[in-house]
Design a protein around this motif. Sequence first.
Motif, short mmCIF file in Angstrom:
data_model
loop_
_atom_site.label_atom_id
_atom_site.label_comp_id
_atom_site.label_asym_id
_atom_site.label_seq_id
_atom_site.Cartn_x
_atom_site.Cartn_y
_atom_site.Cartn_z
N VAL A 12 -32.81 -25.54 -52.61
CA VAL A 12 -33.45 -26.12 -51.42
C VAL A 12 -34.97 -26.16 -51.61
O VAL A 12 -35.63 -27.14 -51.25
CB VAL A 12 -33.06 -25.31 -50.15
N GLU A 13 -35.53 -25.12 -52.20
CA GLU A 13 -36.97 -25.11 -52.44
C GLU A 13 -37.39 -26.19 -53.43
O GLU A 13 -38.42 -26.83 -53.27
CB GLU A 13 -37.45 -23.72 -52.90
N ARG A 14 -36.55 -26.43 -54.43
CA ARG A 14 -36.84 -27.51 -55.39
C ARG A 14 -36.82 -28.87 -54.68
O ARG A 14 -37.65 -29.73 -54.95
CB ARG A 14 -35.83 -27.51 -56.55
N VAL A 15 -35.87 -29.03 -53.76
CA VAL A 15 -35.78 -30.28 -53.01
C VAL A 15 -37.04 -30.47 -52.17
O VAL A 15 -37.64 -31.54 -52.15
CB VAL A 15 -34.52 -30.29 -52.10
N ARG A 16 -37.45 -29.41 -51.49
CA ARG A 16 -38.64 -29.47 -50.65
C ARG A 16 -39.89 -29.79 -51.49
O ARG A 16 -40.69 -30.64 -51.12
CB ARG A 16 -38.84 -28.15 -49.91
N ALA A 17 -40.00 -29.12 -52.63
CA ALA A 17 -41.17 -29.33 -53.50
C ALA A 17 -41.21 -30.76 -54.02
O ALA A 17 -42.29 -31.30 -54.26
CB ALA A 17 -41.11 -28.34 -54.67
N ALA A 18 -40.03 -31.38 -54.16
CA ALA A 18 -39.97 -32.77 -54.65
C ALA A 18 -40.12 -33.77 -53.51
O ALA A 18 -39.97 -34.97 -53.71
CB ALA A 18 -38.65 -32.99 -55.39
N GLY A 19 -40.39 -33.27 -52.31
CA GLY A 19 -40.60 -34.17 -51.17
C GLY A 19 -39.33 -34.62 -50.50
O GLY A 19 -39.33 -35.58 -49.72
N GLY A 20 -38.23 -33.92 -50.78
CA GLY A 20 -36.94 -34.30 -50.20
C GLY A 20 -36.77 -33.77 -48.78
O GLY A 20 -37.56 -32.94 -48.31
N THR A 21 -35.77 -34.27 -48.10
CA THR A 21 -35.49 -33.88 -46.72
C THR A 21 -34.39 -32.83 -46.70
O THR A 21 -33.32 -33.05 -47.27
CB THR A 21 -35.01 -35.11 -45.92
N VAL A 22 -34.66 -31.72 -46.05
CA VAL A 22 -33.64 -30.67 -45.91
C VAL A 22 -33.08 -30.78 -44.49
O VAL A 22 -33.81 -30.64 -43.52
CB VAL A 22 -34.24 -29.27 -46.15
N THR A 23 -31.80 -31.07 -44.36
CA THR A 23 -31.22 -31.26 -43.02
C THR A 23 -30.46 -30.03 -42.54
O THR A 23 -30.18 -29.89 -41.35
CB THR A 23 -30.26 -32.48 -43.00
N ARG A 24 -30.15 -29.12 -43.45
CA ARG A 24 -29.50 -27.86 -43.07
C ARG A 24 -29.92 -26.83 -44.10
O ARG A 24 -29.65 -26.98 -45.29
CB ARG A 24 -27.98 -28.05 -43.06
N GLU A 25 -30.61 -25.79 -43.61
CA GLU A 25 -31.13 -24.77 -44.52
C GLU A 25 -29.99 -23.98 -45.16
O GLU A 25 -28.88 -23.95 -44.65
CB GLU A 25 -32.05 -23.82 -43.75
N ALA A 26 -30.30 -23.31 -46.26
CA ALA A 26 -29.32 -22.49 -46.97
C ALA A 26 -28.78 -21.38 -46.08
O ALA A 26 -29.55 -20.71 -45.39
CB ALA A 26 -29.95 -21.89 -48.23
#
Length: 276
Positions: free
Chosen positions: A90-104
């Motif tokens: 999830v952190e890699r997704v966030r760092a790449a500018g991705g959208t997190v719709t449900r946290e781990a």
Amino acid sequence: LQDTRRMLHAVYRVGNMDAAIAFYEAALGAKLLRFREVPEDKYSNAFLGYGPETTHFALELTFNYGVDSYDLGTGFGHFGLAVPDVAAAVERVRAAGGTVTREAGPVKGGSTVIAFVKDPTGYAWELIQRAPPAPIRDPVAQVMLRVTDLDASIAYYTQCLGMTLLRRRENEGGRYSLAFLGYGPEEDNCVFELTHNWDKTDASAYPDMLGKGYAQVAISTRDVFKTAAQVRAAGGKVTREPGPVPGIGTKICATTDPDGWKVVFVDEADFGRELE
Ligand code: CO
């Protein structure tokens, strides 16, 4: 029918090829396996995955020149990706500018840690924590599609596609059922996850169910002619007669499930030649 079937790749459209490739590499850890630019037909294809296409499931992205977004419809669910550490993913997704719709966090009423993120076109990805003693063989774990009659779908995927019903789960509280179907164990193979919401029992419950983004999954077979005959004999719909694709020569046939979700069977030997 003696056959050696395997789910080869999922085919879907993306609105920005460069952004999609960058996201899949940086956020999801996939590798670009093949790329083809077809300017005469105004599209490009990228194949991404986690290992050779001879043994691993791939994501076949199509970019149509000038089309920068797609209505994904209401029936496509998500792709599933097995990772050893969902919080880190999830952190890699966030760092790449991705959208997190449900946290781990653990699934409702269970212990498996999952998260949901979205890729740049808007396709949902479920990140599923799997920390087996051995490395995850092939991380692409699921193609989740919504269906309106689970028993009819299970009959189609088992009898027409020859898959095994690996697992079925009824969720009373959430009023939905899940069925996992594939050609091998979930731990090692990409499988279909079919979701049936109990209150949605016909196509009218899903406006533009199939959408314009997701297209199909390709499955290998030794003989598209026998496979098409078998699909028909089992009561399935053949939407593309078996035979070679003009220009490429690869033999294929196509079929759709009871809700219209498309599957393309590809001749195993022809596909091997395409990869050479
Ligand atoms: Co899933």
